[in-house]
Scaffold this motif. Structure first.
Motif, PDB file in Angstrom:
ATOM      1  N   UNK A   1       0.821  -1.208   0.000  1.00 23.87           N
ATOM      2  CA  UNK A   1       0.000   0.000   0.000  1.00 23.87           C
ATOM      3  C   UNK A   1       0.855   1.259   0.000  1.00 23.87           C
ATOM      4  N   UNK A   2       1.961   1.244   0.722  1.00 24.82           N
ATOM      5  CA  UNK A   2       2.845   2.416   0.761  1.00 24.82           C
ATOM      6  C   UNK A   2       3.508   2.638  -0.595  1.00 24.82           C
ATOM      7  N   UNK A   3       3.981   1.578  -1.234  1.00 30.37           N
ATOM      8  CA  UNK A   3       4.654   1.750  -2.520  1.00 30.37           C
ATOM      9  C   UNK A   3       3.680   2.086  -3.641  1.00 30.37           C
ATOM     10  N   UNK A   4       2.407   1.780  -3.453  1.00 34.23           N
ATOM     11  CA  UNK A   4       1.387   2.130  -4.449  1.00 34.23           C
ATOM     12  C   UNK A   4       1.299   3.652  -4.616  1.00 34.23           C
ATOM     13  N   UNK A   5       1.585   4.386  -3.550  1.00 33.16           N
ATOM     14  CA  UNK A   5       1.546   5.852  -3.610  1.00 33.16           C
ATOM     15  C   UNK A   5       2.539   6.362  -4.658  1.00 33.16           C
TER      16      UNK A   5
END
Length: 111
Positions: free
Chosen positions: A30-34
């Motif tokens: 979820x963090x890297x999706x940003x």
């Protein structure tokens, strides 16, 4: 603000379900999706200006705007995941208030 994070929580539940990843990996995804969404927004913006394509415009401003919304949404989804006590709305409100006060002070000083 709570309505926003109720919607964000549903998006998060969907993203977590779709990922099929083990729980200990979900935060990282979820963090890297940003960053992924932000890069896509930058690329669409560049293409909407015809930069780096020898002039032709190959994306619309509307597409770039929507991709920016996707990046912001991804950030809020990741924030919700990083707030295990369900206090993402408060964390966001506190950060926004801090940023606003800082900008207001700096803009006043610069005037």
């Amino acid at each position: 603000m709570n309505d926003l994070f109720q919607q964000i929580r549903e998006l998060r539940r969907r993203d977590e379900r779709r990922s099929g990843a083990p729980d200990h990996v979900l935060e990282l995804l979820l963090v890297t999706k940003v960053a992924e969404e932000a890069c896509e927004a930058g690329e669409l913006y560049r293409r909407s200006k015809g930069w780096g394509t020898d002039g032709p415009v190959t994306a619309t401003t509307h597409q770039a705007q929507h991709e920016m919304c996707a990046a912001i949404t991804a950030g809020l989804v990741a924030l919700d995941r990083l707030c295990p006590d369900g206090d993402a709305a408060q964390v966001w409100a506190d950060y926004l208030a801090y940023g606003y006060q800082r900008a207001l002070r700096e803009n006043t000083e610069a005037a």
